[in-house]
Design an enzyme around this catalytic site. Structure first.
Site, mmCIF file in Angstrom:
data_model
loop_
_atom_site.group_PDB
_atom_site.id
_atom_site.type_symbol
_atom_site.label_atom_id
_atom_site.label_comp_id
_atom_site.label_asym_id
_atom_site.label_seq_id
_atom_site.Cartn_x
_atom_site.Cartn_y
_atom_site.Cartn_z
ATOM 1 N N ASP A 39 4.892 0.564 -22.439
ATOM 2 C CA ASP A 39 6.200 0.022 -22.079
ATOM 3 C C ASP A 39 6.578 -1.069 -23.079
ATOM 4 O O ASP A 39 6.203 -2.232 -22.928
ATOM 5 C CB ASP A 39 6.135 -0.541 -20.655
ATOM 6 C CG ASP A 39 7.465 -1.122 -20.195
ATOM 7 O OD1 ASP A 39 8.425 -1.147 -20.976
ATOM 8 O OD2 ASP A 39 7.522 -1.573 -19.026
ATOM 9 N N ASP A 63 -1.387 4.465 -26.449
ATOM 10 C CA ASP A 63 -1.806 5.384 -25.398
ATOM 11 C C ASP A 63 -3.321 5.296 -25.315
ATOM 12 O O ASP A 63 -4.027 5.836 -26.174
ATOM 13 C CB ASP A 63 -1.356 6.814 -25.729
ATOM 14 C CG ASP A 63 -1.836 7.845 -24.706
ATOM 15 O OD1 ASP A 63 -2.534 7.461 -23.743
ATOM 16 O OD2 ASP A 63 -1.509 9.030 -24.885
ATOM 17 N N TYR A 165 -8.138 8.939 -7.909
ATOM 18 C CA TYR A 165 -8.165 7.491 -8.136
ATOM 19 C C TYR A 165 -9.503 6.891 -7.702
ATOM 20 O O TYR A 165 -10.081 6.056 -8.408
ATOM 21 C CB TYR A 165 -7.015 6.848 -7.361
ATOM 22 C CG TYR A 165 -6.811 5.375 -7.620
ATOM 23 C CD1 TYR A 165 -6.314 4.926 -8.846
ATOM 24 C CD2 TYR A 165 -7.078 4.432 -6.633
ATOM 25 C CE1 TYR A 165 -6.102 3.577 -9.079
ATOM 26 C CE2 TYR A 165 -6.866 3.082 -6.853
ATOM 27 C CZ TYR A 165 -6.369 2.663 -8.080
ATOM 28 O OH TYR A 165 -6.164 1.316 -8.304
#
Length: 255
Positions: A39, A63, A165
């Site tokens: 971002d 990345d 996760y």
């Protein structure tokens, strides 16, 4: 200031949220910050906040799941700052869903392999790559006391609807403990912070009733703040006999 003065700390996922909060807190104590995120606009804002504290911050679009990008980024960090003293592996993501969702004896949906691998890619592969390059940079740049802090989650115990996760965060705990054993001889410490419910954009998207119900499950009866996680990061840097352990910052959720 003595602990952080001129130390170079890399923080991943620092374009917003917990990562930004950690980076800004370290800046108030004199650390120089290398900010990693995808971002760019978020990173620019974080850099402005850090520079307002009178220290240096450089943003690196990276990345962290891409090996070449991570290797190049850490090489650039050492070129720009001269060394790496600390790494906060904060970047993470979620794509929740039941592994198999069934209704009336029929399978309705399955967790896709893409969603499984995407979450492991960011939370586990990315942390591994950054830690590998971070440790390499610490050793080769002559860092006298290195610190790796891995932001896990209470999900390492296994959360409903979070196969991917939970697996990633449990794997991160295991890797962090391995690194504490492998690199203690270089005076590099590796610690885990496992936040509980913290007021981030994700939680703020919940209804007021849901937040009230969540807070009621916590012994301290309140949602954690980003600053609570940043304080834990500072504590780990300051206490040079902490390594290989999990620091749970969750208001007593697991008591």
């Amino acid at each position: 200031m003595e602990v952080f003065g001129n130390k170079v700390v890399v923080v991943t996922g620092a374009g917003r949220g917990i990562g930004r909060g950690i980076a800004c807190r370290l800046a108030t104590l004199g650390a120089q910050l290398a900010i990693l995120d995808l971002d760019e606009s978020g990173m620019r804002e974080t850099v402005k906040l850090i520079e307002a504290e009178g220290v240096t911050a450089i943003a690196y679009k990276c990345d962290i799941t891409n090996e070449d990008e991570v290797v190049t980024t850490f090489r650039n960090i050492v070129t720009d700052f001269g060394r790496v003293d600390g790494l906060v592996n904060n970047a993470g993501t979620i794509r929740d869903g039941l592994m198999v969702k069934a209704k009336g004896g029929k399978v309705v949906s399955k967790l896709s392999l893409d969603d499984f691998e995407f979450v492991l890619g960011v939370c586990l592969r990315g942390a591994f790559l950054c830690a590998r390059e971070g440790v390499s940079s610490m050793i080769e740049s002559g860092c006298e006391a290195g610190v790796i802090i891995n932001i896990s989650s209470g999900a390492f115990r296994g959360n409903f609807g979070q196969t991917n996760y939970s697996a990633a965060k449990a794997g991160l705990v295991a890797m962090s403990r391995v690194w504490a054993k492998e690199y203690g001889r270089f005076n590099i410490r590796s610690m885990i912070i496992a936040p509980g419910a913290v007021e981030t954009d994700l939680l703020r998207s919940m209804s007021a009733d849901s937040l009230t119900a969540l807070a009621a499950t916590i012994p301290l009866r309140r949602i954690g703040q980003i600053e609570n996680i940043a304080q834990a990061v500072v504590q780990i840097f300051e206490n040079d006999y902490l390594t290989g352990s999990i620091l749970e910052v969750n208001g007593g959720m697991t008591v």
